[in-house]
Design an enzyme around this catalytic site. Sequence first.
Site, PDB file in Angstrom:
ATOM      1  N   GLY A  16      -8.217   2.328  -5.654  1.00  0.00           N
ATOM      2  CA  GLY A  16      -6.957   2.713  -5.025  1.00  0.00           C
ATOM      3  C   GLY A  16      -6.372   1.466  -4.361  1.00  0.00           C
ATOM      4  O   GLY A  16      -7.085   0.741  -3.652  1.00  0.00           O
ATOM      5  N   ALA A  17      -5.072   1.235  -4.610  1.00  0.00           N
ATOM      6  CA  ALA A  17      -4.477  -0.046  -4.219  1.00  0.00           C
ATOM      7  C   ALA A  17      -4.677  -0.407  -2.738  1.00  0.00           C
ATOM      8  O   ALA A  17      -5.146  -1.504  -2.415  1.00  0.00           O
ATOM      9  CB  ALA A  17      -2.993  -0.049  -4.597  1.00  0.00           C
TER      10      ALA A  17
ATOM     11  N   ARG B 295      -9.888  -7.312  -9.739  1.00  0.00           N
ATOM     12  CA  ARG B 295      -9.010  -6.372 -10.455  1.00  0.00           C
ATOM     13  C   ARG B 295      -7.583  -6.925 -10.433  1.00  0.00           C
ATOM     14  O   ARG B 295      -7.114  -7.371  -9.387  1.00  0.00           O
ATOM     15  CB  ARG B 295      -9.056  -4.965  -9.821  1.00  0.00           C
ATOM     16  CG  ARG B 295     -10.422  -4.298  -9.959  1.00  0.00           C
ATOM     17  CD  ARG B 295     -10.354  -2.827  -9.609  1.00  0.00           C
ATOM     18  NE  ARG B 295      -9.671  -2.052 -10.629  1.00  0.00           N
ATOM     19  CZ  ARG B 295      -9.308  -0.768 -10.468  1.00  0.00           C
ATOM     20  NH1 ARG B 295      -9.565  -0.142  -9.339  1.00  0.00           N
ATOM     21  NH2 ARG B 295      -8.688  -0.123 -11.437  1.00  0.00           N
TER      22      ARG B 295
ATOM     23  N   GLN C 147     -10.492  10.328 -11.972  1.00  0.00           N
ATOM     24  CA  GLN C 147     -10.329  10.279 -10.508  1.00  0.00           C
ATOM     25  C   GLN C 147      -9.700  11.566  -9.973  1.00  0.00           C
ATOM     26  O   GLN C 147      -9.928  11.931  -8.820  1.00  0.00           O
ATOM     27  CB  GLN C 147      -9.452   9.079 -10.097  1.00  0.00           C
ATOM     28  CG  GLN C 147     -10.090   7.725 -10.307  1.00  0.00           C
ATOM     29  CD  GLN C 147      -9.669   7.115 -11.629  1.00  0.00           C
ATOM     30  OE1 GLN C 147      -9.491   7.821 -12.619  1.00  0.00           O
ATOM     31  NE2 GLN C 147      -9.526   5.806 -11.661  1.00  0.00           N
TER      32      GLN C 147
ATOM     33  N   ASP D 141       0.255   1.269  -7.847  1.00  0.00           N
ATOM     34  CA  ASP D 141      -0.581   0.101  -7.522  1.00  0.00           C
ATOM     35  C   ASP D 141       0.234  -1.157  -7.333  1.00  0.00           C
ATOM     36  O   ASP D 141      -0.229  -2.126  -6.734  1.00  0.00           O
ATOM     37  CB  ASP D 141      -1.607  -0.151  -8.628  1.00  0.00           C
ATOM     38  CG  ASP D 141      -2.776   0.798  -8.480  1.00  0.00           C
ATOM     39  OD1 ASP D 141      -2.578   2.001  -8.716  1.00  0.00           O
ATOM     40  OD2 ASP D 141      -3.854   0.329  -8.087  1.00  0.00           O
TER      41      ASP D 141
ATOM     42  N   LYS E 208      -1.711   4.634 -12.415  1.00  0.00           N
ATOM     43  CA  LYS E 208      -2.778   4.985 -13.363  1.00  0.00           C
ATOM     44  C   LYS E 208      -2.199   5.433 -14.707  1.00  0.00           C
ATOM     45  O   LYS E 208      -1.200   6.151 -14.759  1.00  0.00           O
ATOM     46  CB  LYS E 208      -3.622   6.106 -12.734  1.00  0.00           C
ATOM     47  CG  LYS E 208      -4.826   6.573 -13.515  1.00  0.00           C
ATOM     48  CD  LYS E 208      -5.758   5.476 -13.940  1.00  0.00           C
ATOM     49  CE  LYS E 208      -6.191   4.537 -12.837  1.00  0.00           C
ATOM     50  NZ  LYS E 208      -6.955   3.382 -13.291  1.00  0.00           N
TER      51      LYS E 208
HETATM   52  O1  MRU Z   1      -8.079   2.566 -10.983  1.00  0.00           O
HETATM   53  P1  MRU Z   1      -7.857   3.142  -9.630  1.00  0.00           P
HETATM   54  O2  MRU Z   1      -8.661   4.371  -9.359  1.00  0.00           O
HETATM   55  O3  MRU Z   1      -8.000   2.106  -8.542  1.00  0.00           O
HETATM   56  O4  MRU Z   1      -6.334   3.588  -9.644  1.00  0.00           O
HETATM   57  C1  MRU Z   1      -5.772   4.200  -8.532  1.00  0.00           C
HETATM   58  C2  MRU Z   1      -4.409   4.666  -8.772  1.00  0.00           C
HETATM   59  O5  MRU Z   1      -3.851   4.530  -9.822  1.00  0.00           O
HETATM   60  C3  MRU Z   1      -3.716   5.263  -7.617  1.00  0.00           C
HETATM   61  O6  MRU Z   1      -2.767   6.194  -8.061  1.00  0.00           O
HETATM   62  C4  MRU Z   1      -3.021   4.147  -6.875  1.00  0.00           C
HETATM   63  O7  MRU Z   1      -3.889   3.198  -6.376  1.00  0.00           O
HETATM   64  C5  MRU Z   1      -2.094   4.721  -5.898  1.00  0.00           C
HETATM   65  S1  MRU Z   1      -2.112   4.168  -4.266  1.00  0.00           S
HETATM   66  C6  MRU Z   1      -3.115   5.169  -3.356  1.00  0.00           C
END
Ligand code: MRU
Length: 368
Positions: free
Chosen positions: A54-55, A90, A203, A244, A255
């Site tokens: 999550g970002a 990442r 997720q 993100d 995502k």
């Molecule tokens: O690959 P991830 O689980 O880190 O991706 C997370 C997402 O795509 C979330 O929607 C994103 O970080 C939104 S901000 C809370």
Amino acid sequence: MKVSGTPYRTIWLSEDGCTVEIIDQTRLPHEFVIERLETLDDAARAIADMLVRGAPLIGSTAAYGMAVAMHGDATDAGLEKAYEVLYATRPTAVNLRWALDDLKGLLAPLDPDQREAAAYQRAAEIADEDVEICSSLGEHGSELIRDAYAKKGRKEPVNVLTHCNAGWLATVDWGTALAPIYKAHDAGIPVHVWVDETRPRNQGASLTCWELGQHGVPHTLIVDNVGGHLMQHGQVDLCITGTDRTAASGDVCNKIGTYLKALAAQDNGVPFYVALPGPTIDWTLSDGVRDIPIEQRDAKEVTEMTGRTKTGAIETVSIVAEGSGAANYAFDVTPARLVTGLITERGICPASAAGLQGLYPEKESVAV
Ligand code: MRU
């Protein structure tokens, strides 16, 4: 937020004052396990292997990663190495670069013996700021749910569709897309969430369902292909997702599969909102589709699935014929034209260069 009634954040400093503790999200929803990050490599592994994800939480973990690195080696070479190792974990979430640049800018001019304390202090501030930002964007976003409830004659729950996990597990607390839902639920507005499972890492199924359940928010898990059908049949009042990286033009990168939901939403006249903290905006990019780097992950995440068997064992199984290749694009970009509005800590704005600049006039945007 609470886990079985106990308040938690997703990252915190342990009592020894130098070890960082996190919830290992790869073990949820079946096991609640706390991991300790003691070294730079621990922090980098936690981000790359998605123990944290999550970002905003990636950004906070990177900041704490710089702090644990300074605990081990606060020389100029140690600082440079920490930046590079964490930066390589990442590529898509811009919060990673934002947090690392912030810490490096703060630490580089200091004497090495001052760096450790300064890094821990700034990492704690970044975590606290994230909580405030997410709480505030939740307040703004909850107005949309309140309005939708009024539009339905205050009789039926508001149905919100979300993708992936942009809840408190993706931030330090509250979440982005889920923060408006928690605020609305806490204010007594009936809200029900359609949760996309979000293949390949699920997720939505593993994390979003778990945290909504912990908070008592009614929700239903759906496979990723169901959203369009529900929208055609009036079962979705609004969509809210996270992002993100948000280009200065208002394009959002989230995502994989988010774009398809936005297309279906537009075809069916369903409002499609994206919730984001300010640090998720990349003011240096004017075209998200062209410029945002899309992470590609191990094909095994597509060809295998992990779950709990009836005996309680956690097992991984293959779901494809041996020899078939698989591609694993982790994110996609939804162009601003498909986004109804951006929910930020400063209010809700149109998804456009002018909309973002209006809320953040102090930023230098390449898009206006
Ligand atoms: O690959 P991830 O689980 O880190 O991706 C997370 C997402 O795509 C979330 O929607 C994103 O970080 C939104 S901000 C809370």
